[in-house]
Design a protein around this motif. Structure first.
Motif, PDB file in Angstrom:
ATOM      1  N   PRO A   1       0.811  -1.228   0.000  1.00  0.00           N
ATOM      2  CA  PRO A   1       0.000   0.000   0.000  1.00  0.00           C
ATOM      3  C   PRO A   1       0.844   1.278   0.000  1.00  0.00           C
ATOM      4  O   PRO A   1       0.501   2.248  -0.695  1.00  0.00           O
ATOM      5  N   ILE A   2       1.949   1.298   0.742  1.00  0.00           N
ATOM      6  CA  ILE A   2       2.815   2.482   0.763  1.00  0.00           C
ATOM      7  C   ILE A   2       3.412   2.717  -0.621  1.00  0.00           C
ATOM      8  O   ILE A   2       3.430   3.849  -1.126  1.00  0.00           O
ATOM      9  N   LEU A   3       3.880   1.657  -1.256  1.00  0.00           N
ATOM     10  CA  LEU A   3       4.500   1.785  -2.577  1.00  0.00           C
ATOM     11  C   LEU A   3       3.473   2.178  -3.639  1.00  0.00           C
ATOM     12  O   LEU A   3       3.779   2.966  -4.542  1.00  0.00           O
ATOM     13  N   ILE A   4       2.260   1.644  -3.534  1.00  0.00           N
ATOM     14  CA  ILE A   4       1.203   2.046  -4.464  1.00  0.00           C
ATOM     15  C   ILE A   4       0.896   3.526  -4.291  1.00  0.00           C
ATOM     16  O   ILE A   4       0.695   4.253  -5.274  1.00  0.00           O
ATOM     17  N   LEU A   5       0.896   3.993  -3.060  1.00  0.00           N
ATOM     18  CA  LEU A   5       0.638   5.410  -2.799  1.00  0.00           C
ATOM     19  C   LEU A   5       1.729   6.290  -3.426  1.00  0.00           C
ATOM     20  O   LEU A   5       1.427   7.300  -4.068  1.00  0.00           O
TER      21      LEU A   5
END
Length: 176
Positions: free
Chosen positions: A125-129
C-alpha cells in the motif's frame, strides 16, 4: 480500471471538474491509484504463484511487462478516440511512464526485501501510494486546464523518470 473508476465516481462523486485541488487529487487517486493497483496485480500474481521472479531485476522486468500490457490497451483506447492524433505522445511518453510508475512499486519491494525491512504488510500500500502520487503528478499538468499552461513540467518529470528508472534497473542488476 473502468469498474473501479465508476465505483469511485458513483460512491464518492469524485470527478475531474476543472478546480485545481479537486483535479490534483483526482489525478492522484482517481487515475493514478486505480491504474497502479490494476497494473501491479498481474505482477503480484506472478510473484506469488511462479518461480520466474528469482532475481532483483526480475521484479522490474515483470512489473514493466505488466505496465506495458496496460499501456497497450490504454493506448488503443486513446488512439481510437483521437483518430491516431495522439500516437506520438501515447507511444513514447505514456508507455514508458507507465513502466516507470509500476517499477516504483517493484523497486520498493526489492528495497524492502534486500534490506530486510518488514513493514507488516504495509509495503505494497505504501508503494502504491508513492507510485500514485508520481502518476498523478505526471497526469495533472496535462489534464487540468489551469495547470496545462505548465505542461512542460510533465516533460521535465518524464525525463527525470527515465533517469530514475535507469537507476532502478542498474541497481537491481547490480544486486542480481
Amino acid at each position: 480500471v473502468f469498474p473501479l473508476s465508476d465505483l469511485m465516481q458513483s460512491t464518492f462523486h469524485f470527478y475531474l471538474n476543472g478546480e485545481l485541488w479537486n483535479d490534483w487529487w483526482y489525478c492522484v487517486f482517481g487515475i493514478g491509484m486505480i491504474e497502479e493497483v490494476v497494473k501491479i496485480i498481474p505482477f503480484l500474481i506472478v510473484l506469488r504463484f511462479s518461480k520466474q521472479v528469482n532475481e532483483p531485476f526480475d521484479y522490474i522486468f515483470y512489473a514493466s511487462i505488466s505496465a506495458l500490457g496496460f499501456a497497450f490497451i490504454e493506448n488503443v483506447l486513446y488512439l481510437n478516440n483521437t483518430y491516431l492524433t495522439a500516437i506520438y505522445g501515447r507511444a513514447l511518453f505514456a508507455s514508458i511512464a507507465h513502466m516507470f510508475f509500476t517499477s516504483i512499486i517493484a523497486y520498493g519491494l526489492i528495497y524492502f526485501k534486500y534490506r530486510k525491512i518488514d513493514l507488516k504488510g504495509a509495503e505494497i500500500p505504501i508503494l502504491i501510494l508513492i507510485a500514485s502520487f508520481a502518476h498523478g503528478f505526471y497526469d495533472f499538468w496535462l489534464i487540468n486546464e489551469i495547470a496545462s499552461a505548465y505542461h512542460i513540467l510533465t516533460t521535465i518529470f518524464f525525463l527525470l523518470s527515465i533517469y530514475l528508472w535507469a537507476m532502478m534497473i542498474n541497481n537491481s542488476l547490480n544486486i542480481s
